[in-house]
Every structure is written in structure tokens, then in C-alpha cells.
Write a protein that holds these residues in place. Sequence first.
Motif, PDB file in Angstrom:
ATOM      1  N   UNK A 155       7.400  72.353  12.424  1.00  4.59           N
ATOM      2  CA  UNK A 155       6.109  72.683  13.040  1.00  4.59           C
ATOM      3  C   UNK A 155       5.033  71.773  12.454  1.00  4.59           C
ATOM      4  N   UNK A 156       4.064  71.426  13.285  1.00  3.18           N
ATOM      5  CA  UNK A 156       3.008  70.534  12.819  1.00  3.18           C
ATOM      6  C   UNK A 156       1.755  70.716  13.661  1.00  3.18           C
ATOM      7  N   UNK A 157       0.645  70.220  13.140  1.00  4.42           N
ATOM      8  CA  UNK A 157      -0.603  70.182  13.905  1.00  4.42           C
ATOM      9  C   UNK A 157      -1.365  68.922  13.523  1.00  4.42           C
TER      10      UNK A 157
ATOM     11  N   UNK B  67       7.018  81.100  12.997  1.00  9.33           N
ATOM     12  CA  UNK B  67       7.818  80.582  11.889  1.00  9.33           C
ATOM     13  C   UNK B  67       8.114  81.678  10.871  1.00  9.33           C
ATOM     14  N   UNK B  68       7.364  82.778  10.937  1.00  7.28           N
ATOM     15  CA  UNK B  68       7.637  83.992  10.163  1.00  7.28           C
ATOM     16  C   UNK B  68       8.099  85.044  11.172  1.00  7.28           C
TER      17      UNK B  68
ATOM     18  N   UNK C 218       5.448  73.488  17.808  1.00  4.92           N
ATOM     19  CA  UNK C 218       6.473  74.287  17.140  1.00  4.92           C
ATOM     20  C   UNK C 218       7.842  73.946  17.701  1.00  4.92           C
ATOM     21  N   UNK C 219       8.824  73.773  16.808  1.00  4.13           N
ATOM     22  CA  UNK C 219      10.207  73.469  17.189  1.00  4.13           C
ATOM     23  C   UNK C 219      11.114  74.379  16.363  1.00  4.13           C
ATOM     24  N   UNK C 220      11.641  75.400  17.022  1.00  2.10           N
ATOM     25  CA  UNK C 220      12.439  76.423  16.345  1.00  2.10           C
ATOM     26  C   UNK C 220      13.730  76.650  17.120  1.00  2.10           C
ATOM     27  N   UNK C 221      14.854  76.630  16.436  1.00  2.00           N
ATOM     28  CA  UNK C 221      16.143  76.822  17.078  1.00  2.00           C
ATOM     29  C   UNK C 221      16.197  78.139  17.840  1.00  2.00           C
ATOM     30  N   UNK C 222      16.756  78.090  19.038  1.00  2.00           N
ATOM     31  CA  UNK C 222      16.854  79.300  19.849  1.00  2.00           C
ATOM     32  C   UNK C 222      17.765  80.340  19.212  1.00  2.00           C
ATOM     33  N   UNK C 223      18.725  79.914  18.387  1.00  2.11           N
ATOM     34  CA  UNK C 223      19.660  80.846  17.752  1.00  2.11           C
ATOM     35  C   UNK C 223      19.236  81.232  16.339  1.00  2.11           C
TER      36      UNK C 223
ATOM     37  N   UNK D 209      18.836  71.039  24.555  1.00  3.57           N
ATOM     38  CA  UNK D 209      17.968  72.043  25.190  1.00  3.57           C
ATOM     39  C   UNK D 209      17.974  73.360  24.421  1.00  3.57           C
ATOM     40  N   UNK D 210      18.585  73.378  23.244  1.00  5.96           N
ATOM     41  CA  UNK D 210      18.797  74.633  22.522  1.00  5.96           C
ATOM     42  C   UNK D 210      17.716  74.926  21.485  1.00  5.96           C
ATOM     43  N   UNK D 211      16.582  74.274  21.603  1.00  6.88           N
ATOM     44  CA  UNK D 211      15.485  74.497  20.672  1.00  6.88           C
ATOM     45  C   UNK D 211      14.244  74.920  21.446  1.00  6.88           C
ATOM     46  N   UNK D 212      13.567  75.967  20.945  1.00 10.18           N
ATOM     47  CA  UNK D 212      12.271  76.350  21.520  1.00 10.18           C
ATOM     48  C   UNK D 212      11.232  75.345  21.039  1.00 10.18           C
TER      49      UNK D 212
END
Length: 300
Positions: free
Chosen positions: A79-81, A227-228, A48-53, A32-35
Amino acid sequence: MPLIIGKQTVPDRMIGCWIRRYIQFSDGARETATHVIWVQTASGMGDMRIRADRPALRHCVKLADCSDSELLVLAEQDCSCARTVLDESTRPHPTATWPRGNDGFANQPVQNFPEPGWFAWREAGDCMMEWAPSGAYEEEWRLQARSQDFAMHLVRAGATPTTCLYIAGDYAMMARDCSGKAEQKKPLPEIVAARFHSRAAAEMLLDGEFSFARRQNSQSYEIQLSSLPWREGVRIDLSWAVTASGDGAHRTDPDGQIWNVESLRTRPCGNCCPARSRSWRLRNRRCLTGRLIANPLLYV
């Protein structure tokens, strides 16, 4: 919620902004630690999959300001589309695939789970469950309020790199491909690290952008995750996207760039649409499109 422009490839209940509550793997481990954010329109989607930390990198305003170790942190983002196509005839659940086509892309050269997904909806549609047919994972997605009444998928015409915009009510995701290409099928951090001898080449693999924004008022969306990281907090005006122009199948942004409307879907206005026949609505599609798009807040 009639389709106004384009081809719809998912059912109405899949459209919207979804935030993942958890992913559970076949060994029982739950993460559960990923946005994780998914903006789905009637056709295309951004994920989008970005680590919460992940570090905020507030001292940076461009990739050149990042250290090598910070670039490796950015290279971990996933990240993808793509287009989402849901086949509701399959068993035991409807099955989704995500063909990239001409305007889909991903920042990671290797997919963690390169297989279709099974889907089901619970809790009156506010909860969407996803399973890997192989049994590799289960994901629970939660629908965000005010994200299903209006959806647009736009692609900038003739742009290099490819740039897409996905809007679902109060939420939007901008996706721009990077200028460099990873030729090897390896995790991106490995490829970036191997190019540190040529810093510019490493940065070209990371100069794309995936930014998730939430509407603050009728015209302004604020980037809440990117992502930036230095883009977070920036407000973007998307009034050009939700204002009809010409044939309704194109939009022009403030820089004069033309965008193709791949799909546009909104619910009836409640004033004239329900009272009109389908043939009348088809004859007057341009008029209705202009009226609906000019003030999307009317339908939210």
C-alpha cells in the motif's frame, strides 16, 4: 468540474476510484487474484494491493493478537500514497510520476516497479490503461460509478505519523504511516521476520493503516478493505471532511485535529455556477466552497 482549492496535478478524467481488472507481465502471465484499488483526487492518491486470499483474521482486534505467521501475511500487503503528476505532453502516451513529497509514504521498502507509468483512456473514459515504459507490465483499471463528481485530498496538520485522507465521491481511502521505519531495502516480510525476537519492534513496522471505504449514506462510509483486517465493516463518519469551515482550506475532525485541504474539486452545482462569470466565482469562492461542500450529494 472546477477546482475550488489547491493545485490540480492530474486531468479530470483521471480523478475517481479505480479498481484494477488485471496486470499482465512481459512474459505474458496475467494476474487477477489481488484486490487493487486506487483512489485519485485532483492531487494526491492512495493505492492498496492486498491478496484476495488473505486470511480475514476475525479472531484479532489488534496486532498483538496475531501470530508470527499472521504478521508475515500482513507484511506482504503493498500500500502507498503520493502525489500523482501527469504530463500530457509526452509521447507515445501521457506519463505519470508519483513523488512522495512531505506527505507520501509506502509500507513496502522496495518498489516492484520503480518507474513512471504511461496512460491512455478507452470506452468513454471508464477504462484506464497503464503501461510501464520498460514493458514490464500492463494494467487495466475500471472507473467506479459515482466517484468523479467530488474529490478531496486532506492531510492531518502536524501529525506524527503522517495521516492522509482521499475522497472521490462515494469512495474514500484513509492512509496512516506506521510508527516504525524499515531502514533496509528488503521485502517487508524479511525485515519483520528478523525482528521477531523483539515483537514490539516487528509490530511497529505494521501498525500503519490503509483502509478503503464506500459511502452508505450522506455521512457514513463503511470500510470494505483494510490493511488491518479487523477494521473491515467499521463505519466512519466523514461529515466533518465534507463540511466547509473557516477559510475553507482546513477541516476539524471530531477529535479536534486540524486537517489541511490539499485539493478540493467538484463539478458546478447547476444552479448558480454556470450562470456566473469566472471573476464572480473567484470573488465569491468562500461562499461557493461552503455551499458546495455542505451537501456534496447534490452534485453526485
